[in-house]
Design a protein around this motif. Structure first.
Motif, PDB file in Angstrom:
ATOM      1  N   GLU A 180      12.634   9.902 -14.741  1.00 50.91           N
ATOM      2  CA  GLU A 180      13.949  10.363 -15.541  1.00 50.91           C
ATOM      3  C   GLU A 180      14.898   9.160 -15.554  1.00 50.91           C
ATOM      4  O   GLU A 180      15.801   9.420 -16.495  1.00 50.91           O
ATOM      5  CB  GLU A 180      13.956  11.769 -15.513  1.00 50.91           C
ATOM      6  CG  GLU A 180      12.994  12.624 -16.159  1.00 50.91           C
ATOM      7  CD  GLU A 180      13.331  14.027 -15.598  1.00 50.91           C
ATOM      8  OE1 GLU A 180      14.322  14.224 -15.254  1.00 50.91           O
ATOM      9  OE2 GLU A 180      12.223  14.611 -15.633  1.00 50.91           O
ATOM     10  N   ASP A 181      15.027   8.515 -14.388  1.00 52.13           N
ATOM     11  CA  ASP A 181      16.075   7.538 -14.358  1.00 52.13           C
ATOM     12  C   ASP A 181      16.093   6.319 -14.697  1.00 52.13           C
ATOM     13  O   ASP A 181      16.698   5.389 -14.757  1.00 52.13           O
ATOM     14  CB  ASP A 181      16.523   7.466 -12.721  1.00 52.13           C
ATOM     15  CG  ASP A 181      17.014   8.901 -12.391  1.00 52.13           C
ATOM     16  OD1 ASP A 181      17.626   9.439 -12.976  1.00 52.13           O
ATOM     17  OD2 ASP A 181      16.934   9.077 -11.185  1.00 52.13           O
ATOM     18  N   VAL A 182      14.457   5.870 -15.245  1.00 54.00           N
ATOM     19  CA  VAL A 182      14.434   4.863 -16.147  1.00 54.00           C
ATOM     20  C   VAL A 182      14.876   4.909 -17.444  1.00 54.00           C
ATOM     21  O   VAL A 182      14.512   5.739 -18.240  1.00 54.00           O
ATOM     22  CB  VAL A 182      12.969   4.485 -16.057  1.00 54.00           C
ATOM     23  CG1 VAL A 182      12.596   3.262 -16.652  1.00 54.00           C
ATOM     24  CG2 VAL A 182      12.306   4.464 -14.292  1.00 54.00           C
ATOM     25  N   LEU A 230       9.145  -1.450   2.387  1.00 58.76           N
ATOM     26  CA  LEU A 230       7.607  -1.529   2.639  1.00 58.76           C
ATOM     27  C   LEU A 230       7.166  -3.173   3.282  1.00 58.76           C
ATOM     28  O   LEU A 230       7.306  -3.990   2.046  1.00 58.76           O
ATOM     29  CB  LEU A 230       6.789  -1.216   1.584  1.00 58.76           C
ATOM     30  CG  LEU A 230       7.165   0.202   1.299  1.00 58.76           C
ATOM     31  CD1 LEU A 230       6.587   0.538  -0.274  1.00 58.76           C
ATOM     32  CD2 LEU A 230       6.613   1.529   2.128  1.00 58.76           C
ATOM     33  N   ASN A 251       0.747  -1.172   0.036  1.00 58.77           N
ATOM     34  CA  ASN A 251      -0.126   0.117  -0.072  1.00 58.77           C
ATOM     35  C   ASN A 251       0.853   1.396   0.025  1.00 58.77           C
ATOM     36  O   ASN A 251       1.303   1.785   0.864  1.00 58.77           O
ATOM     37  CB  ASN A 251      -0.767  -0.028   1.118  1.00 58.77           C
ATOM     38  CG  ASN A 251      -1.738   1.188   1.336  1.00 58.77           C
ATOM     39  OD1 ASN A 251      -1.966   1.858   0.566  1.00 58.77           O
ATOM     40  ND2 ASN A 251      -2.126   1.505   2.438  1.00 58.77           N
ATOM     41  N   PHE A 252       1.252   1.548  -1.064  1.00 55.40           N
ATOM     42  CA  PHE A 252       2.055   2.982  -1.296  1.00 55.40           C
ATOM     43  C   PHE A 252       1.819   3.735  -2.671  1.00 55.40           C
ATOM     44  O   PHE A 252       1.776   3.227  -3.651  1.00 55.40           O
ATOM     45  CB  PHE A 252       3.445   2.406  -1.071  1.00 55.40           C
ATOM     46  CG  PHE A 252       4.443   3.753  -1.059  1.00 55.40           C
ATOM     47  CD1 PHE A 252       4.850   4.378  -0.141  1.00 55.40           C
ATOM     48  CD2 PHE A 252       5.085   3.943  -2.250  1.00 55.40           C
ATOM     49  CE1 PHE A 252       5.645   5.489   0.089  1.00 55.40           C
ATOM     50  CE2 PHE A 252       5.953   4.992  -2.310  1.00 55.40           C
ATOM     51  CZ  PHE A 252       6.204   5.865  -1.310  1.00 55.40           C
ATOM     52  N   THR A 253       1.564   4.852  -2.641  1.00 55.27           N
ATOM     53  CA  THR A 253       1.547   5.806  -3.754  1.00 55.27           C
ATOM     54  C   THR A 253       2.593   6.740  -3.984  1.00 55.27           C
ATOM     55  O   THR A 253       2.695   7.423  -3.024  1.00 55.27           O
ATOM     56  CB  THR A 253       0.017   6.481  -3.911  1.00 55.27           C
ATOM     57  OG1 THR A 253      -0.926   5.530  -3.520  1.00 55.27           O
ATOM     58  CG2 THR A 253      -0.180   7.388  -5.151  1.00 55.27           C
ATOM     59  N   PRO A 254       3.420   6.315  -4.801  1.00 57.49           N
ATOM     60  CA  PRO A 254       4.563   7.551  -5.132  1.00 57.49           C
ATOM     61  C   PRO A 254       4.178   9.022  -5.277  1.00 57.49           C
ATOM     62  O   PRO A 254       2.836   8.921  -6.015  1.00 57.49           O
ATOM     63  CB  PRO A 254       5.366   6.970  -6.365  1.00 57.49           C
ATOM     64  CG  PRO A 254       4.864   5.680  -6.461  1.00 57.49           C
ATOM     65  CD  PRO A 254       3.507   5.537  -5.772  1.00 57.49           C
ATOM     66  N   LEU A 255       4.839   9.774  -4.874  1.00 60.23           N
ATOM     67  CA  LEU A 255       4.438  11.350  -5.323  1.00 60.23           C
ATOM     68  C   LEU A 255       5.468  11.621  -6.238  1.00 60.23           C
ATOM     69  O   LEU A 255       6.377  11.291  -6.661  1.00 60.23           O
ATOM     70  CB  LEU A 255       4.515  12.137  -4.070  1.00 60.23           C
ATOM     71  CG  LEU A 255       3.303  12.106  -3.172  1.00 60.23           C
ATOM     72  CD1 LEU A 255       3.308  13.380  -1.957  1.00 60.23           C
ATOM     73  CD2 LEU A 255       1.806  12.141  -4.002  1.00 60.23           C
ATOM     74  N   GLY A 256       5.397  13.148  -6.797  1.00 57.22           N
ATOM     75  CA  GLY A 256       6.035  13.694  -7.687  1.00 57.22           C
ATOM     76  C   GLY A 256       6.199  13.040  -9.038  1.00 57.22           C
ATOM     77  O   GLY A 256       5.391  12.415  -9.434  1.00 57.22           O
ATOM     78  N   ASN A 279       0.723   9.712  -9.714  1.00 59.04           N
ATOM     79  CA  ASN A 279      -0.342  10.512 -10.733  1.00 59.04           C
ATOM     80  C   ASN A 279       0.555  11.407 -11.750  1.00 59.04           C
ATOM     81  O   ASN A 279      -0.077  11.743 -12.792  1.00 59.04           O
ATOM     82  CB  ASN A 279      -1.412  10.982 -10.015  1.00 59.04           C
ATOM     83  CG  ASN A 279      -2.463   9.914  -9.477  1.00 59.04           C
ATOM     84  OD1 ASN A 279      -2.471   8.762  -9.978  1.00 59.04           O
ATOM     85  ND2 ASN A 279      -3.144  10.307  -8.304  1.00 59.04           N
ATOM     86  N   GLU A 280       1.503  11.886 -11.157  1.00 57.06           N
ATOM     87  CA  GLU A 280       2.085  12.861 -12.077  1.00 57.06           C
ATOM     88  C   GLU A 280       3.168  12.401 -13.009  1.00 57.06           C
ATOM     89  O   GLU A 280       3.371  13.190 -13.963  1.00 57.06           O
ATOM     90  CB  GLU A 280       3.005  13.957 -11.028  1.00 57.06           C
ATOM     91  CG  GLU A 280       2.177  14.746 -10.031  1.00 57.06           C
ATOM     92  CD  GLU A 280       2.880  15.359  -8.975  1.00 57.06           C
ATOM     93  OE1 GLU A 280       3.835  16.339  -9.227  1.00 57.06           O
ATOM     94  OE2 GLU A 280       2.761  14.832  -7.698  1.00 57.06           O
ATOM     95  N   ILE A 284      12.453   3.500  -4.810  1.00 60.26           N
ATOM     96  CA  ILE A 284      11.650   4.493  -5.318  1.00 60.26           C
ATOM     97  C   ILE A 284      12.649   5.668  -6.250  1.00 60.26           C
ATOM     98  O   ILE A 284      13.625   5.975  -5.701  1.00 60.26           O
ATOM     99  CB  ILE A 284      10.935   5.166  -4.403  1.00 60.26           C
ATOM    100  CG1 ILE A 284       9.931   6.260  -4.725  1.00 60.26           C
ATOM    101  CG2 ILE A 284      11.807   5.742  -3.131  1.00 60.26           C
ATOM    102  CD1 ILE A 284       8.826   6.565  -3.969  1.00 60.26           C
ATOM    103  N   LEU A 306      14.740  -1.097 -16.899  1.00 57.40           N
ATOM    104  CA  LEU A 306      16.137  -1.135 -16.821  1.00 57.40           C
ATOM    105  C   LEU A 306      16.235   0.294 -16.207  1.00 57.40           C
ATOM    106  O   LEU A 306      15.967   1.133 -16.653  1.00 57.40           O
ATOM    107  CB  LEU A 306      16.806  -1.439 -18.093  1.00 57.40           C
ATOM    108  CG  LEU A 306      16.944  -2.618 -18.746  1.00 57.40           C
ATOM    109  CD1 LEU A 306      17.811  -2.868 -19.751  1.00 57.40           C
ATOM    110  CD2 LEU A 306      16.945  -3.875 -17.595  1.00 57.40           C
ATOM    111  N   ARG A 334       7.735   9.938  -9.530  1.00 54.77           N
ATOM    112  CA  ARG A 334       8.548   8.978  -9.344  1.00 54.77           C
ATOM    113  C   ARG A 334       7.490   7.583  -9.431  1.00 54.77           C
ATOM    114  O   ARG A 334       6.263   7.634  -9.628  1.00 54.77           O
ATOM    115  CB  ARG A 334       8.558   9.016  -7.686  1.00 54.77           C
ATOM    116  CG  ARG A 334       9.751  10.203  -7.123  1.00 54.77           C
ATOM    117  CD  ARG A 334       9.635  10.004  -5.598  1.00 54.77           C
ATOM    118  NE  ARG A 334      10.642  10.989  -5.276  1.00 54.77           N
ATOM    119  CZ  ARG A 334      10.230  12.347  -4.875  1.00 54.77           C
ATOM    120  NH1 ARG A 334       8.944  12.834  -4.811  1.00 54.77           N
ATOM    121  NH2 ARG A 334      11.089  13.390  -4.295  1.00 54.77           N
TER     122      ARG A 334
END
Lengths: 86, 86, 86, 86, 86, 86, 86
Positions: free
Chosen positions: F80-82, F69, F2-7, F45-46, F76, F58, F9
């Motif tokens: 842009e790092d993907v 978690l 149960n975790f929603t990344p912000l920004g 969501n962003e 996380i 990758l 991410r």
């Protein structure tokens, strides 16, 4: 020469520098400064500045990267590093 | 003089500095400070600031790069390095 | 005084600092701190902030560059370095 | 107090810190930490954030520059350095 | 608690870390790592991201600044330093 | 989980690296390199880039921060790092 | 090869460098310079520059990161690091 620069770049054929002194003595390579003028030979489609093939340009000593195409040494540089057109 | 600056640049003929003292003794080159004023001699089409050929401008000690055209030493500098017009 | 600042700059006449102590002894130049207040004497057309000629302004100790016009020492500084108007 | 901040700045009267301990001994100046709260006393027209004169604000230890007006020490700081309103 | 963050900030009550081991021995303060989770207790009007009071958030070890309000230690941090909501 | 990344991410479950050699000898933890591939398990969501839950991605060796978690180690990271999707 | 670059990236198969000299002696790996040309094998949807699969490109010595897919070594690089198309 078959090369299309990408991004904001131009391909430049740097001017040969005078390698002989007046007395005809050849200055060794290492004593020559890097060229500061050259001829535009290819322009990226993304360049929006007024510049044309064969324009003689001036640029800073450290502008651009060396690139060898079909045995000839060129510089590929960002248009922003071109100081002006002669 | 045949040179058109590119980018946000102007070409400047720096003012000759007084090389003689009142008593007429020549101050050696190395004792002179770099010029801080000059005359605008060429302006890039991209410069959007109100500045004209022959304007006398002031600029910081380290503004611009030296450029020699037809044996004359000029400075080519970003318009943002021009402090003002006299 | 004939000078128009360019860019986002204002020309400032820095306030004279008190150079005499109450007892009338002159403090030597090197003991004085740089001025922190001054009067606006010229404003670039590009400055969009509400500021007027003769406004008394405050600015940080290291704001601006010294500039001498007709024998008078001014500071030319970016409007963003002006902390406020008194 | 007659001062209008420019740019994105507010003028802040920092809270006096407790200089006496419970036993009444005066802590010397150098032992006091810099204030972290204060009262807004002037706001630049350019500040677009909801903040009002007399708001009590918190700010980081190194926010703002010291400024003395009519003998009183203020801090002038960028609104972005104001952490919040109490 | 009476505090409204400004800018892009949220006020966070960091989670208490377990200070007792299973055997009931108290781990001294200095052996505890900084908290990495907490509860949102106040949100600036300028925060545009979906986040609510009482959301449990995770954040990096060095996110935010400590702030003490009415004797309670909070963290005030930029919303961009909040990794996500649990 | 149960975790929603912000920004900007995504939450990533890094691939287990092969910890046994062909002969069955266990390579000690410290000899393993950090994972360079993983599975997307949650997306902010962003994030505006086309990426879906369960995508195998990758990423660079130093991308993202570790986050645990419910006893499972995730990374996380900024989208842009993907580097890409497999 | 099944891989879609994300962001502003392209996947490049670097050209094999000549590993034999004219006399047929094999130059050991460590004596080879990194490749400076290659073939585009995959392009992110976000790349807006005119570039196609199979284009032969030139790039700087330090452009891109190594990535191994199905046993083949590729470079994944930002389109801005591609100097031009041959």
């Amino acid at each position: 020469m078959n090369f299309t620069p990408l991004g904001n770049r131009v391909l430049v054929l740097p001017d040969e520098e005078e390698t002989k002194t007046l007395s005809g003595i050849i200055v060794p390579e290492s004593a020559k400064e890097k060229p500061l003028s050259g001829k535009v030979v290819a322009i990226s489609n993304e360049v929006e500045i007024e510049i044309s093939i064969n324009d003689k340009i001036l640029f800073g000593k450290y502008a651009g990267s060396s690139i060898t195409l079909e045995g000839i040494d060129y510089l590929i540089m960002n248009i922003e590093d071109v100081l002006g057109v002669q």
